[in-house]
Design a protein around this motif. Structure first.
Motif, PDB file in Angstrom:
ATOM      1  N   GLY A 240       0.918  -1.137  -0.036  1.00  0.00           N
ATOM      2  CA  GLY A 240       0.096  -0.022   0.095  1.00  0.00           C
ATOM      3  C   GLY A 240       0.774   1.315   0.011  1.00  0.00           C
ATOM      4  O   GLY A 240       0.526   2.433  -0.622  1.00  0.00           O
ATOM      5  N   ILE A 241       2.060   1.215   0.846  1.00  0.00           N
ATOM      6  CA  ILE A 241       2.613   2.336   0.741  1.00  0.00           C
ATOM      7  C   ILE A 241       3.464   2.543  -0.400  1.00  0.00           C
ATOM      8  O   ILE A 241       3.640   3.611  -1.170  1.00  0.00           O
ATOM      9  N   ALA A 242       4.082   1.666  -1.213  1.00  0.00           N
ATOM     10  CA  ALA A 242       4.705   1.733  -2.384  1.00  0.00           C
ATOM     11  C   ALA A 242       3.540   2.096  -3.568  1.00  0.00           C
ATOM     12  O   ALA A 242       3.962   2.830  -4.463  1.00  0.00           O
ATOM     13  N   ALA A 243       2.526   1.997  -3.497  1.00  0.00           N
ATOM     14  CA  ALA A 243       1.425   2.382  -4.615  1.00  0.00           C
ATOM     15  C   ALA A 243       1.159   3.572  -4.265  1.00  0.00           C
ATOM     16  O   ALA A 243       1.041   4.468  -5.135  1.00  0.00           O
ATOM     17  N   THR A 244       1.076   3.970  -3.211  1.00  0.00           N
ATOM     18  CA  THR A 244       0.862   5.605  -2.682  1.00  0.00           C
ATOM     19  C   THR A 244       1.749   6.218  -3.283  1.00  0.00           C
ATOM     20  O   THR A 244       1.867   7.441  -3.907  1.00  0.00           O
TER      21      THR A 244
END
Length: 311
Positions: A240-244
């Motif tokens: 999720g962090i990487a996608a954001t």
């Protein structure tokens, strides 16, 4: 010396209604708190909010208050000032801003969601201070968050921007109550961590505690199933962090909430697995750090909103 500027702050969740008077340096000058009657009707909940405000208004500092900031469990709609918290069934489309204004004699009031409030507090005084682009996350029973972009907290049209808990990271994953599948919240939230551990053979200790905190204790002691449950949670958060980061180029991810209290049991695999997802050059150097504001993040974020976004 008396403070130069004071606002009232409310942090309303399913368990408690916290209130404070806060000055423009972030000092909490007066506190008030009552349990949330979350299973009662909406008017009963509002009376509890009014009780907290009345306790704050009894302070001699109340005469210096210039506005009220409200952090509330969501979903919220800041465009119209309403809240529909999942954990307060009596409030659906409840006109919270209007009702708070009425309770404080028409004083300006501003609403933000609790995840955005955490971001506002951490950007003002905490781990994201001085950073122009950040994701701040609350990892607890649920998973929420808020964004700082270009040096300012980013609300989005309804105030729900940054709600990372409902990014899907497993396309064929378990159904989520939001209607999607494989959401970060279902995997990395406390109940998801505990459920996964129990399903794969972890059993509670002698006291019968089956919470995520108990799983964290077992993981810290080396229990392989407990460790694997936190590894899975960390991987979901990393995705999720990487996608954001790929979307908005954040430079730091601040992680707070009860599950973050597991410390290295969560942060070590989170930082390691983030390298598997944040592979592009412009996201490769994201920092992941613990939040600093603790239980006061919501109050301080609400205060920041009142100082920064007056009506």
């Amino acid at each position: 010396m008396p403070p130069d500027s004071v606002v009232a702050a409310l942090d309303i969740g399913g368990t408690k209604i916290a209130g404070a008077l806060v000055d423009d340096s972030g000092r909490i000058l007066v506190r008030s708190q009552d349990p949330t009657p979350a299973r009662e009707d909406g008017e009963t909940v509002m009376r509890a909010v009014g009780g907290v405000l009345a306790e704050l208004a009894a302070s001699p500092l109340w005469s210096q208050v210039t506005g009220v900031g409200i952090a509330a469990a969501g979903p919220v709609d800041v465009s119209v000032g309403t809240v529909s918290p999942v954990n307060i069934p009596g409030w659906r489309g409840f006109p919270l801003v209007e009702r708070v204004r009425a309770a404080v004699g028409g004083m300006p009031a501003v609403l933000i969601g609790d995840g955005v409030a955490m971001a506002a507090g951490e950007h003002w005084l905490g781990a994201a201070r001085g950073r122009d682009n950040a994701l701040c996350m609350v990892v607890s029973t649920g998973v929420g968050g808020g964004l700082v972009l270009g040096g300012r907290v980013h609300l989005g049209p309804t105030g729900n921007a940054g709600h990372i808990g409902h990014i899907s990271v497993e396309l064929d994953g378990d159904p989520c109550p939001c209607g999607s599948r494989g959401c970060v919240e279902g995997i990395a939230g406390g109940p998801g961590i505990a459920r996964r551990a129990l399903e794969h053979g972890w059993t509670s200790g002698p006291d019968g505690d089956t919470s995520a905190a108990a799983v964290a204790g077992a993981a810290r002691a080396g229990h392989p199933v407990a460790r694997a449950s936190f590894e899975r949670a960390a991987r979901a958060l990393a995705a999720g962090i990487a996608a954001t980061a790929a979307l908005v180029e954040i430079e730091i991810a601040v992680v707070g909430g009860g599950v973050a209290g597991a410390g290295d049991v969560l942060f070590t695999p989170l930082r390691r697995t983030l390298r598997d997802y944040a592979t592009l050059a412009f996201v490769r150097d994201i920092e992941v750090v613990p939040a600093l504001m603790g239980a006061d993040a919501g109050l301080l974020g609400a205060a920041a909103a009142a100082f920064t976004w007056p009506d």
